[in-house]
Design a protein around this motif. Structure first.
Motif, PDB file in Angstrom:
ATOM      1  N   GLY A  21      55.633 -44.890   9.403  1.00 52.64           N
ATOM      2  CA  GLY A  21      56.115 -44.973  10.780  1.00 52.64           C
ATOM      3  C   GLY A  21      55.852 -43.726  11.615  1.00 52.64           C
ATOM      4  N   ILE A  22      55.312 -42.685  11.004  1.00 54.43           N
ATOM      5  CA  ILE A  22      55.021 -41.450  11.743  1.00 54.43           C
ATOM      6  C   ILE A  22      53.815 -41.667  12.648  1.00 54.43           C
ATOM      7  CG2 ILE A  22      54.296 -39.037  11.565  1.00 54.43           C
ATOM      8  CD1 ILE A  22      55.681 -38.935   8.830  1.00 54.43           C
ATOM      9  N   ARG A  23      53.968 -41.325  13.892  1.00 53.29           N
ATOM     10  CA  ARG A  23      52.879 -41.366  14.871  1.00 53.29           C
ATOM     11  C   ARG A  23      52.492 -39.931  15.237  1.00 53.29           C
ATOM     12  NH1 ARG A  23      52.415 -45.406  12.784  1.00 53.29           N
ATOM     13  NH2 ARG A  23      53.341 -47.357  13.380  1.00 53.29           N
ATOM     14  N   PRO A  24      51.271 -39.694  15.683  1.00 56.71           N
ATOM     15  CA  PRO A  24      50.872 -38.326  16.040  1.00 56.71           C
ATOM     16  C   PRO A  24      51.850 -37.640  16.991  1.00 56.71           C
ATOM     17  CG  PRO A  24      48.946 -39.729  15.976  1.00 56.71           C
ATOM     18  CD  PRO A  24      50.139 -40.640  15.795  1.00 56.71           C
ATOM     19  N   ALA A  25      52.421 -38.386  17.910  1.00 56.36           N
ATOM     20  CA  ALA A  25      53.365 -37.799  18.861  1.00 56.36           C
ATOM     21  C   ALA A  25      54.659 -37.345  18.191  1.00 56.36           C
ATOM     22  CB  ALA A  25      53.677 -38.808  19.965  1.00 56.36           C
ATOM     23  N   ASP A  26      54.922 -37.814  16.972  1.00 57.60           N
ATOM     24  CA  ASP A  26      56.156 -37.461  16.257  1.00 57.60           C
ATOM     25  C   ASP A  26      56.064 -36.135  15.521  1.00 57.60           C
ATOM     26  OD1 ASP A  26      57.390 -39.933  16.911  1.00 57.60           O
ATOM     27  OD2 ASP A  26      56.429 -40.901  15.182  1.00 57.60           O
ATOM     28  N   LEU A  27      54.866 -35.603  15.328  1.00 58.47           N
ATOM     29  CA  LEU A  27      54.672 -34.462  14.436  1.00 58.47           C
ATOM     30  C   LEU A  27      55.403 -33.194  14.869  1.00 58.47           C
ATOM     31  CD1 LEU A  27      50.942 -34.978  13.425  1.00 58.47           C
ATOM     32  CD2 LEU A  27      52.993 -35.446  12.067  1.00 58.47           C
ATOM     33  N   ASP A  28      55.772 -33.080  16.133  1.00 60.86           N
ATOM     34  CA  ASP A  28      56.503 -31.903  16.606  1.00 60.86           C
ATOM     35  C   ASP A  28      58.014 -32.055  16.496  1.00 60.86           C
ATOM     36  OD1 ASP A  28      54.181 -30.508  17.238  1.00 60.86           O
ATOM     37  OD2 ASP A  28      54.073 -31.400  19.244  1.00 60.86           O
ATOM     38  N   ARG A  29      58.478 -33.198  16.036  1.00 58.69           N
ATOM     39  CA  ARG A  29      59.927 -33.425  15.920  1.00 58.69           C
ATOM     40  C   ARG A  29      60.533 -32.501  14.859  1.00 58.69           C
ATOM     41  NH1 ARG A  29      62.190 -39.050  16.926  1.00 58.69           N
ATOM     42  NH2 ARG A  29      60.692 -40.040  18.311  1.00 58.69           N
ATOM     43  N   PRO A  30      61.735 -32.004  15.117  1.00 65.21           N
ATOM     44  CA  PRO A  30      62.411 -31.193  14.097  1.00 65.21           C
ATOM     45  C   PRO A  30      62.885 -32.070  12.936  1.00 65.21           C
ATOM     46  CG  PRO A  30      63.860 -31.553  15.970  1.00 65.21           C
ATOM     47  CD  PRO A  30      62.521 -32.148  16.342  1.00 65.21           C
ATOM     48  N   THR A  31      63.038 -31.444  11.782  1.00 67.39           N
ATOM     49  CA  THR A  31      63.522 -32.148  10.587  1.00 67.39           C
ATOM     50  C   THR A  31      64.776 -31.438  10.075  1.00 67.39           C
ATOM     51  OG1 THR A  31      62.381 -30.813   8.929  1.00 67.39           O
ATOM     52  CG2 THR A  31      61.115 -32.620   9.951  1.00 67.39           C
ATOM     53  N   PRO A  32      65.477 -32.028   9.127  1.00 73.76           N
ATOM     54  CA  PRO A  32      66.615 -31.344   8.505  1.00 73.76           C
ATOM     55  C   PRO A  32      66.202 -30.123   7.678  1.00 73.76           C
ATOM     56  CG  PRO A  32      66.813 -33.714   8.196  1.00 73.76           C
ATOM     57  CD  PRO A  32      65.426 -33.453   8.741  1.00 73.76           C
ATOM     58  N   CYS A  33      64.925 -29.939   7.421  1.00 75.61           N
ATOM     59  CA  CYS A  33      64.433 -28.762   6.695  1.00 75.61           C
ATOM     60  C   CYS A  33      64.356 -27.601   7.686  1.00 75.61           C
ATOM     61  CB  CYS A  33      63.052 -29.029   6.103  1.00 75.61           C
ATOM     62  SG  CYS A  33      62.990 -30.450   5.009  1.00 75.61           S
ATOM     63  N   ALA A  34      65.196 -26.612   7.489  1.00 71.09           N
ATOM     64  CA  ALA A  34      65.304 -25.496   8.432  1.00 71.09           C
ATOM     65  C   ALA A  34      63.938 -24.901   8.754  1.00 71.09           C
ATOM     66  CB  ALA A  34      66.217 -24.425   7.875  1.00 71.09           C
ATOM     67  N   GLY A  35      63.612 -24.866  10.050  1.00 71.80           N
ATOM     68  CA  GLY A  35      62.381 -24.252  10.515  1.00 71.80           C
ATOM     69  C   GLY A  35      61.132 -25.111  10.383  1.00 71.80           C
ATOM     70  N   TRP A  36      61.273 -26.334   9.906  1.00 71.11           N
ATOM     71  CA  TRP A  36      60.115 -27.197   9.724  1.00 71.11           C
ATOM     72  C   TRP A  36      60.150 -28.364  10.692  1.00 71.11           C
ATOM     73  CZ3 TRP A  36      58.837 -28.324   3.898  1.00 71.11           C
ATOM     74  CH2 TRP A  36      58.534 -27.133   3.268  1.00 71.11           C
TER      75      TRP A  36
END
Length: 191
Positions: A21-36
């Motif tokens: 479900g990941i789209r190229p526009a999603d790649l900058d979204r923050p994750t629960p992994c600190a700093g990633w």
């Protein structure tokens, strides 16, 4: 051995639709992994898949686990590589893991390490996408068994630690929320 391999295959199947479900526009979204962001997380996941695959059959260095260019296609290739490598691995050969200073582990344990890493990062991706995970009870039980084996302590606070310190969790807490808390993830981050 067959049981852990089957649970591992099911863990990969469980995260496939999440990552797909990941789209190229999603790649900058923050994750629960600190700093990633999602791009860094996906690159890490692909690197781990290839690293575990390589380590299952040969002594490899940390470079085998390096992050790889992130894409859903590359992720799928990594899942295929690790599935094939674990299936073909000699169950009697202790597997050296560079990330653990080259310590050797039984293949069963290594498959379990990858299983927990897979499911937790699948959850990380789902949270970043505003989605949910719905792992079946057997996968959650397997994940909980692995999470309870991960040592807590000062090593969890060093930069680059695999997991954050354990979060408070009710003594009678079970299920996926307990897995997350044991690995330093806040279950309330879920969508």
């Amino acid at each position: 051995m067959q049981t852990i391999l089957e649970l591992h295959r099911r863990s990969l199947a469980a995260i496939r639709p999440i990552v797909a479900g990941i789209r190229p526009a999603d790649l900058d979204r923050p994750t629960p992994c600190a700093g990633w962001d999602l791009k860094a997380l996906l690159a890490h996941m692909i690197g781990q898949d290839h690293g575990f695959a390589a380590a299952a059959s040969a002594d490899v260095g940390e470079d085998a686990f390096r992050p790889r260019a992130p894409s859903t296609r590359a992720h799928e290739a990594g899942l295929a590589a690790v599935t094939a490598a674990f299936a073909a691995a000699d169950p009697d050969r202790p597997v050296p893991l560079a990330e653990f200073e080259g310590r050797r582990f039984p293949l069963r344990a290594v498959v379990g390490f990858h299983l927990i890493d897979t499911l937790v990062h699948g959850w990380d991706v789902a949270v970043a996408l505003g989605d949910r995970t719905d792992y079946d009870d057997e996968l959650v039980t397997a994940a909980l068994q692995q999470a309870e084996l991960v040592p807590d302590g000062p090593l969890r606070t060093v930069p680059g630690a695999a997991f954050a310190p354990v979060l408070p969790v009710a003594a009678d807490s079970t299920g996926w929320n307990r897995v997350l808390a044991l690995l330093g993830r806040d279950p309330d981050q879920a969508a």
